[in-house]
Design a protein around this motif. Structure first.
Motif, mmCIF file in Angstrom:
data_model
loop_
_atom_site.group_PDB
_atom_site.id
_atom_site.type_symbol
_atom_site.label_atom_id
_atom_site.label_comp_id
_atom_site.label_asym_id
_atom_site.label_seq_id
_atom_site.Cartn_x
_atom_site.Cartn_y
_atom_site.Cartn_z
ATOM 1 N N LYS A 365 0.830 -1.205 0.000
ATOM 2 C CA LYS A 365 0.000 0.000 0.000
ATOM 3 C C LYS A 365 0.863 1.253 0.000
ATOM 4 O O LYS A 365 0.605 2.216 -0.729
ATOM 5 C CB LYS A 365 -0.929 -0.014 1.216
ATOM 6 N N GLY A 366 1.918 1.242 0.818
ATOM 7 C CA GLY A 366 2.805 2.401 0.889
ATOM 8 C C GLY A 366 3.578 2.622 -0.401
ATOM 9 O O GLY A 366 3.724 3.768 -0.861
ATOM 10 N N LEU A 367 4.085 1.552 -1.018
ATOM 11 C CA LEU A 367 4.835 1.699 -2.263
ATOM 12 C C LEU A 367 3.941 2.143 -3.411
ATOM 13 O O LEU A 367 4.335 2.983 -4.230
ATOM 14 C CB LEU A 367 5.516 0.375 -2.620
ATOM 15 N N ASP A 368 2.728 1.597 -3.483
ATOM 16 C CA ASP A 368 1.799 2.018 -4.532
ATOM 17 C C ASP A 368 1.490 3.516 -4.415
ATOM 18 O O ASP A 368 1.461 4.238 -5.426
ATOM 19 C CB ASP A 368 0.502 1.216 -4.448
ATOM 20 N N ALA A 369 1.281 3.974 -3.176
ATOM 21 C CA ALA A 369 1.010 5.401 -2.966
ATOM 22 C C ALA A 369 2.221 6.253 -3.335
ATOM 23 O O ALA A 369 2.090 7.324 -3.938
ATOM 24 C CB ALA A 369 0.626 5.644 -1.504
ATOM 25 N N ALA A 370 3.413 5.758 -3.008
ATOM 26 C CA ALA A 370 4.630 6.503 -3.321
ATOM 27 C C ALA A 370 4.831 6.617 -4.825
ATOM 28 O O ALA A 370 5.195 7.692 -5.343
ATOM 29 C CB ALA A 370 5.833 5.826 -2.676
ATOM 30 N N PHE A 371 4.594 5.537 -5.565
ATOM 31 C CA PHE A 371 4.770 5.577 -7.019
ATOM 32 C C PHE A 371 3.718 6.456 -7.677
ATOM 33 O O PHE A 371 4.000 7.113 -8.697
ATOM 34 C CB PHE A 371 4.737 4.158 -7.595
ATOM 35 N N LEU A 372 2.504 6.476 -7.128
ATOM 36 C CA LEU A 372 1.487 7.392 -7.665
ATOM 37 C C LEU A 372 1.919 8.835 -7.466
ATOM 38 O O LEU A 372 1.710 9.692 -8.339
ATOM 39 C CB LEU A 372 0.149 7.142 -6.964
ATOM 40 N N ARG A 373 2.545 9.118 -6.347
ATOM 41 C CA ARG A 373 3.031 10.474 -6.069
ATOM 42 C C ARG A 373 4.161 10.838 -7.031
ATOM 43 O O ARG A 373 4.223 11.962 -7.539
ATOM 44 C CB ARG A 373 3.505 10.576 -4.635
ATOM 45 N N VAL A 374 5.055 9.875 -7.294
ATOM 46 C CA VAL A 374 6.143 10.127 -8.230
ATOM 47 C C VAL A 374 5.588 10.440 -9.606
ATOM 48 O O VAL A 374 6.049 11.373 -10.294
ATOM 49 C CB VAL A 374 7.088 8.901 -8.299
ATOM 50 N N ARG A 375 4.573 9.674 -10.034
ATOM 51 C CA ARG A 375 3.970 9.916 -11.351
ATOM 52 C C ARG A 375 3.293 11.266 -11.399
ATOM 53 O O ARG A 375 3.383 11.991 -12.405
ATOM 54 C CB ARG A 375 2.976 8.812 -11.650
ATOM 55 N N ALA A 376 2.645 11.643 -10.309
ATOM 56 C CA ALA A 376 1.938 12.914 -10.280
ATOM 57 C C ALA A 376 2.905 14.099 -10.314
ATOM 58 O O ALA A 376 2.588 15.166 -10.843
ATOM 59 C CB ALA A 376 1.041 12.993 -9.042
ATOM 60 N N GLN A 377 4.080 13.919 -9.712
ATOM 61 C CA GLN A 377 5.046 15.018 -9.625
ATOM 62 C C GLN A 377 6.010 15.036 -10.804
ATOM 63 O O GLN A 377 6.900 15.888 -10.866
ATOM 64 C CB GLN A 377 5.860 14.865 -8.321
ATOM 65 N N ALA A 378 5.889 14.078 -11.722
ATOM 66 C CA ALA A 378 6.824 14.016 -12.860
ATOM 67 C C ALA A 378 6.665 15.209 -13.782
ATOM 68 O O ALA A 378 5.569 15.738 -13.949
ATOM 69 C CB ALA A 378 6.608 12.729 -13.621
#
Length: 378
Positions: A365-378
């Motif tokens: 759950k934590g990694l999925d949220a982190a990768f979504l944040r990375v994609r959003a901030q790209a």
């Protein structure tokens, strides 16, 4: 699941190309594979308790006298239990290729983290606690080295493992890193075959090239077992053909050479003929799985058996031999080995139920949220 025709039609057909599996499609479980995994883990455990050169020395720390004097028949068979590690590598190649087909690199990375780390973290802390509470059999690591072990990257830093069995994880990690390049490009029959050929060539050249970086990446001691697993999965998914049989045959030929080297340089027990025979039998079992000969096996308990394999492998060695050292004079040696194995199987179930599953869920759950944040901030 498609398969290549055994007889080629007269009209030329294109080479098989894999179409990504639907992420939501449930793959049928290969129950026999779970059983083979547990059998391999038990082989390794029995080997460590009753089949190594170390436990067959006079005055050894585990039994105090040669185990071949205590239980000669068990020692004769346990001497070949180390081959379970090579079988693990073959299964890993098969399962990794199967589980990440149609997945993105992010999904592959997350799946490997949640599969490897929760039980591993427990094993590092558990083994450290056992060795601290019961000294005298194994040397304890310093706190900073124990902490570095939690990364699973200690071998790359020249730091000893908390438990000697962790050496295989270093090979697994290098395989994942290499195979990630194929996942990134998108898995197809052609790309996996090309990966097998390129990696096999690198593994063949590494020992004579004497280039440390090439040897580190190519991992010639383990690569051919992973390659065998990859070829077997392609057989399973697309059907057999001469090219895949050729890759598998090359893996067997290179594997038998490595088995002999390991006996001569590391194990110093058993014989090359015996090791090759055991490995060949297991490889034929894997061929049966790949070709669908074991599809009728649907025993639900094998799912549980498969889930115990990884925790059992991680926790059985240092802690188990320490326990044998303390209990060796209390009961028959064969009964003691069976009792220790049973105890660690029960502990492995508890680790899977109350450590692996809940921690994996939180980490995912934590990694999925982190990768979504990375994609959003790209």
């Amino acid at each position: 699941m498609s398969a290549l025709p055994l007889i080629r039609p007269t009209k030329p057909q294109p080479a098989p190309v894999a179409t990504p599996a639907s992420p939501g499609r449930r793959r049928p479980r290969l129950y026999a594979l779970d059983g083979i995994r547990l059998l391999a883990a038990l082989m390794v455990a029995v080997h460590h308790y009753a089949g190594t050169r170390r436990v067959n020395q006079p005055g050894n720390q585990v039994w105090d006298r040669p185990v071949s004097d205590i239980m000669p028949t068990v020692f004769h068979f346990a001497a070949y239990g180390w081959i379970g590690v090579e079988i693990f590598f073959v299964i890993s190649g098969f399962v990794i290729c199967m589980s990440c087909w149609g997945r993105t690199p992010r999904q592959f990375f997350v799946s490997r983290v949640i599969r490897l780390y929760p039980a591993y973290w427990f094993a590092v802390l558990f083994t450290t606690a056992v060795l601290a509470a019961v000294p005298g059999v194994w040397e304890r690591l310093t706190p900073r080295d124990v902490l570095l072990n939690l990364t699973m990257l200690q071998s790359g830093s020249g730091v000893r493992n908390v438990d000697g069995v962790y050496w295989t994880l270093w090979s697994e990690l290098r395989f994942y890193l290499l195979f990630l390049t194929v996942v990134w490009a998108g898995l197809t029959y052609r790309r996996v075959v090309l990966f097998c050929c390129v990696w096999g060539a690198a593994a063949m050249l590494a020992p004579v090239a004497r280039l440390p970086l090439l040897e580190l990446i190519a991992d010639p001691e383990a690569s051919w077992y992973f390659i065998a697993g990859l070829a077997l999965y392609l057989m399973h998914r697309f059907g057999q053909d001469l090219l895949l049989w050729g890759i598998l045959a090359m893996a067997w030929l290179m594997g038998q050479k490595e088995l002999g080297q390991r006996i001569d340089e590391v194990e110093h027990v058993g014989s090359w003929r015996g090791a090759v025979l055991v490995f060949t039998v297991f490889l034929l079992l894997m061929v049966a799985v790949a070709l669908g000969r074991t599809d009728r096996i649907r025993w639900r308990w094998l799912v549980t058996a498969g889930s115990l394999t990884y925790p059992l492998y991680l926790i059985h060695y240092a802690a188990g031999t320490t326990l044998i050292n303390r209990l060796r004079d209390t009961m028959d040696a064969r009964l003691l080995v069976a009792a220790v194995l049973a105890g660690f199987l029960l502990l492995s179930w508890a680790v899977h139920r109350w450590v692996e599953r809940p921690v994996a869920g939180v980490v995912k759950k934590g990694l999925d949220a982190a990768f979504l944040r990375v994609r959003a901030q790209a």
